[in-house]
Design an enzyme around this catalytic site. Structure first.
Site, PDB file in Angstrom:
ATOM      1  N   GLY A  22      30.012  47.694  25.838  1.00 16.37           N
ATOM      2  CA  GLY A  22      30.595  46.354  25.911  1.00 16.37           C
ATOM      3  C   GLY A  22      29.804  45.308  25.131  1.00 16.37           C
ATOM      4  O   GLY A  22      29.289  45.565  24.039  1.00 16.37           O
ATOM      5  N   VAL A  69      18.911  46.952  37.805  1.00 16.70           N
ATOM      6  CA  VAL A  69      18.262  45.640  37.898  1.00 16.70           C
ATOM      7  C   VAL A  69      18.316  45.055  39.306  1.00 16.70           C
ATOM      8  O   VAL A  69      17.584  44.116  39.622  1.00 16.70           O
ATOM      9  CB  VAL A  69      18.842  44.623  36.878  1.00 16.70           C
ATOM     10  CG1 VAL A  69      18.532  45.042  35.453  1.00 16.70           C
ATOM     11  CG2 VAL A  69      20.330  44.401  37.088  1.00 16.70           C
ATOM     12  N   TYR A 162      32.503  36.180  41.599  1.00 17.05           N
ATOM     13  CA  TYR A 162      32.082  36.173  40.189  1.00 17.05           C
ATOM     14  C   TYR A 162      31.963  34.735  39.674  1.00 17.05           C
ATOM     15  O   TYR A 162      30.970  34.372  39.039  1.00 17.05           O
ATOM     16  CB  TYR A 162      33.095  36.957  39.358  1.00 17.05           C
ATOM     17  CG  TYR A 162      32.743  37.079  37.894  1.00 17.05           C
ATOM     18  CD1 TYR A 162      31.869  38.075  37.449  1.00 17.05           C
ATOM     19  CD2 TYR A 162      33.263  36.213  36.935  1.00 17.05           C
ATOM     20  CE1 TYR A 162      31.551  38.196  36.097  1.00 17.05           C
ATOM     21  CE2 TYR A 162      32.943  36.322  35.590  1.00 17.05           C
ATOM     22  CZ  TYR A 162      32.090  37.316  35.172  1.00 17.05           C
ATOM     23  OH  TYR A 162      31.766  37.431  33.841  1.00 17.05           O
ATOM     24  N   LYS A 166      28.406  33.041  38.346  1.00 16.14           N
ATOM     25  CA  LYS A 166      28.178  32.593  36.964  1.00 16.14           C
ATOM     26  C   LYS A 166      27.881  31.089  36.903  1.00 16.14           C
ATOM     27  O   LYS A 166      27.142  30.631  36.030  1.00 16.14           O
ATOM     28  CB  LYS A 166      29.382  32.964  36.094  1.00 16.14           C
ATOM     29  CG  LYS A 166      29.529  34.472  35.861  1.00 16.14           C
ATOM     30  CD  LYS A 166      28.368  35.035  35.042  1.00 16.14           C
ATOM     31  CE  LYS A 166      28.567  36.491  34.700  1.00 16.14           C
ATOM     32  NZ  LYS A 166      27.494  37.058  33.853  1.00 16.14           N
ATOM     33  N   VAL A 195      36.827  38.916  26.562  1.00 14.14           N
ATOM     34  CA  VAL A 195      36.330  39.835  25.543  1.00 14.14           C
ATOM     35  C   VAL A 195      36.697  41.249  25.976  1.00 14.14           C
ATOM     36  O   VAL A 195      36.498  41.622  27.142  1.00 14.14           O
ATOM     37  CB  VAL A 195      34.795  39.729  25.395  1.00 14.14           C
ATOM     38  CG1 VAL A 195      34.330  40.598  24.225  1.00 14.14           C
ATOM     39  CG2 VAL A 195      34.358  38.284  25.208  1.00 14.14           C
ATOM     40  N   THR A 197      36.322  44.625  26.980  1.00 17.75           N
ATOM     41  CA  THR A 197      35.288  45.551  27.445  1.00 17.75           C
ATOM     42  C   THR A 197      35.843  46.262  28.685  1.00 17.75           C
ATOM     43  O   THR A 197      36.940  45.942  29.141  1.00 17.75           O
ATOM     44  CB  THR A 197      34.002  44.817  27.866  1.00 17.75           C
ATOM     45  OG1 THR A 197      34.288  44.041  29.033  1.00 17.75           O
ATOM     46  CG2 THR A 197      33.458  43.909  26.779  1.00 17.75           C
TER      47      THR A 197
HETATM   48  P1  NDP Z   1      30.741  46.015  31.063  1.00 10.98           P
HETATM   49  O1  NDP Z   1      31.210  46.317  32.442  1.00 10.98           O
HETATM   50  O2  NDP Z   1      31.457  46.588  29.908  1.00 10.98           O
HETATM   51  O3  NDP Z   1      29.188  46.386  30.917  1.00 10.98           O
HETATM   52  C1  NDP Z   1      28.277  46.026  31.922  1.00 10.98           C
HETATM   53  C2  NDP Z   1      26.890  46.501  31.523  1.00 10.98           C
HETATM   54  O4  NDP Z   1      25.965  46.133  32.558  1.00 10.98           O
HETATM   55  C3  NDP Z   1      26.807  47.997  31.367  1.00 10.98           C
HETATM   56  O5  NDP Z   1      25.922  48.317  30.308  1.00 10.98           O
HETATM   57  C4  NDP Z   1      26.211  48.452  32.695  1.00 10.98           C
HETATM   58  O6  NDP Z   1      25.524  49.700  32.530  1.00 10.98           O
HETATM   59  C5  NDP Z   1      25.273  47.288  33.002  1.00 10.98           C
HETATM   60  N1  NDP Z   1      24.967  47.138  34.420  1.00 10.98           N
HETATM   61  C6  NDP Z   1      25.829  46.863  35.427  1.00 10.98           C
HETATM   62  N2  NDP Z   1      25.194  46.836  36.612  1.00 10.98           N
HETATM   63  C7  NDP Z   1      23.881  47.094  36.342  1.00 10.98           C
HETATM   64  C8  NDP Z   1      22.719  47.226  37.150  1.00 10.98           C
HETATM   65  N3  NDP Z   1      22.769  47.085  38.479  1.00 10.98           N
HETATM   66  N4  NDP Z   1      21.539  47.501  36.550  1.00 10.98           N
HETATM   67  C9  NDP Z   1      21.477  47.651  35.201  1.00 10.98           C
HETATM   68  N5  NDP Z   1      22.543  47.544  34.394  1.00 10.98           N
HETATM   69  C10 NDP Z   1      23.735  47.279  34.952  1.00 10.98           C
HETATM   70  O7  NDP Z   1      30.745  44.409  30.977  1.00 10.98           O
HETATM   71  P2  NDP Z   1      30.835  43.385  29.749  1.00 10.98           P
HETATM   72  O8  NDP Z   1      30.225  43.946  28.540  1.00 10.98           O
HETATM   73  O9  NDP Z   1      32.213  42.856  29.726  1.00 10.98           O
HETATM   74  O10 NDP Z   1      29.936  42.195  30.334  1.00 10.98           O
HETATM   75  C11 NDP Z   1      28.622  41.896  29.887  1.00 10.98           C
HETATM   76  C12 NDP Z   1      28.270  40.512  30.396  1.00 10.98           C
HETATM   77  O11 NDP Z   1      29.192  39.565  29.853  1.00 10.98           O
HETATM   78  C13 NDP Z   1      28.376  40.360  31.921  1.00 10.98           C
HETATM   79  O12 NDP Z   1      27.353  39.538  32.381  1.00 10.98           O
HETATM   80  C14 NDP Z   1      29.731  39.696  32.107  1.00 10.98           C
HETATM   81  O13 NDP Z   1      29.806  39.001  33.323  1.00 10.98           O
HETATM   82  C15 NDP Z   1      29.756  38.790  30.904  1.00 10.98           C
HETATM   83  N6  NDP Z   1      31.064  38.317  30.496  1.00 10.98           N
HETATM   84  C16 NDP Z   1      32.046  39.197  30.116  1.00 10.98           C
HETATM   85  C17 NDP Z   1      33.277  38.722  29.705  1.00 10.98           C
HETATM   86  C18 NDP Z   1      34.380  39.634  29.261  1.00 10.98           C
HETATM   87  O14 NDP Z   1      35.500  39.157  29.076  1.00 10.98           O
HETATM   88  N7  NDP Z   1      34.139  40.919  29.075  1.00 10.98           N
HETATM   89  C19 NDP Z   1      33.558  37.281  29.657  1.00 10.98           C
HETATM   90  C20 NDP Z   1      32.451  36.448  30.066  1.00 10.98           C
HETATM   91  C21 NDP Z   1      31.262  36.962  30.455  1.00 10.98           C
HETATM   92  P3  NDP Z   1      25.382  50.804  33.718  1.00 10.98           P
HETATM   93  O15 NDP Z   1      26.709  50.863  34.424  1.00 10.98           O
HETATM   94  O16 NDP Z   1      25.021  52.075  32.999  1.00 10.98           O
HETATM   95  O17 NDP Z   1      24.277  50.315  34.581  1.00 10.98           O
END
Ligand code: NDP
Length: 255
Positions: A22, A69, A162, A166, A195, A197
């Site tokens: 993502g 985390v 959520y 944020k 976005v 993802t």
């Molecule tokens: P995804 O769900 O695609 O990816 C989330 C990522 O966070 C993964 O790499 C996951 O890896 C990791 N993750 C989740 N929980 C944990 C944990 N407890 N410890 C370590 N790593 C963790 O999300 P996005 O790429 O969409 O989102 C990324 C950021 O952008 C987030 O903060 C989201 O809130 C923010 N965001 C996203 C938007 C969107 O439209 N997509 C819009 C606005 C903000 P793993 O599961 O292997 O741990």
């Protein structure tokens, strides 16, 4: 020195949370392409390895290790592990996040706590550990991934946990920016709109009206469209920026 030199991340050492897919993966790639040495942490070892391999195929050498985390020792393990691997830390990019779509009268205490644990508490704990390291070493840069969900209420799906988590990220960003400016530590956030993802199923028909049609640009973003802003905010090109929340949303929040 030209203006573009200010955007170079050569010599900067960066830790990204949630870097295996993502937005996080696009940020890891962008930072590495701009010259940074990058380590990322996420929980899933297989996905971490897959991301590292994909980047290596494009000539980008990035390291990864597994950290949850939200675990008690997760933030310490992430910061210590990054410092050991990189020889220091100039940038912490707090990207790991979680969304649960559940209305206020249905979400359980455990679900609420989980969203705050990932999005807010662990971001806070990582920032505190990184801030201590950066103060000791003369400065640094912390960049948080917030959201337009702190500025508007998303629909049609309700997700109060959520949105609130944020909003806390945005205000914590400003608080830390004020407190740590004397130490040479900048703290900023980005607030993306929709976005594509795993977290945001932008192609689902039931979301189209409110997620896509309601936005002036009438489309979602791809992760690689957000990465250049992250490179800018990670670089000396943004040297005078702290306490800022940069909205990147195709105009969604103008209405
Ligand atoms: P995804 O769900 O695609 O990816 C989330 C990522 O966070 C993964 O790499 C996951 O890896 C990791 N993750 C989740 N929980 C944990 C944990 N407890 N410890 C370590 N790593 C963790 O999300 P996005 O790429 O969409 O989102 C990324 C950021 O952008 C987030 O903060 C989201 O809130 C923010 N965001 C996203 C938007 C969107 O439209 N997509 C819009 C606005 C903000 P793993 O599961 O292997 O741990």
């Amino acid at each position: 020195m030209t203006v573009l030199d200010a955007f170079s991340l050569t010599g900067k050492r960066a830790l990204v949370t949630g870097g295996n897919r993502g937005l996080g993966l696009a940020f890891v790639r962008g930072l590495a392409e701009a010259g940074a040495e990058v380590v990322f942490v996420s929980r899933d070892a297989e996905r971490n390895a897959h991301a590292v391999d994909a980047l290596a195929q494009d000539g980008l050498r990035v390291q990864a290790f597994e950290v949850d985390v939200t675990s008690q020792d997760g933030p310490d393990a992430a910061i210590t592990g990054a410092v050991e691997r990189l020889g220091g830390l100039d940038l912490l990019l707090n990207n790991a996040g979680l969304a649960i779509h559940k209305p206020a009268l249905e979400i359980t205490d455990d679900e609420w706590d989980l969203v705050f644990d990932v999005n807010t508490r662990s971001l806070w704990r990582l920032s505190q550990r990184a801030g201590a390291h950066m103060r000791e070493h003369g400065g640094g840069n912390i960049l948080n991934v917030g959201s337009i969900s702190s500025l508007i209420v998303n629909r049609p799906q309700w997700q109060p946990s959520y949105n609130a988590s944020k909003a806390a990220v945005h205000q914590l960003t400003k608080s830390l920016a004020a407190e740590w400016a004397p130490y040479g530590i900048r703290v900023n956030a980005i607030a993306p709109g929709y976005v594509k993802t795993e977290m945001a199923p932008v192609d689902r028909p039931e979301f189209r009206q409110h997620w896509i049609e309601d936005a002036p640009m009438k489309r979602y973003a791809l992760p690689e469209e957000i990465a250049p802003t992250v490179v800018y905010m990670a670089s000396d090109a943004s040297a005078f920026m702290t306490g800022s929340v940069v909205v990147i949303d195709g105009g969604y929040t103008v209405y």
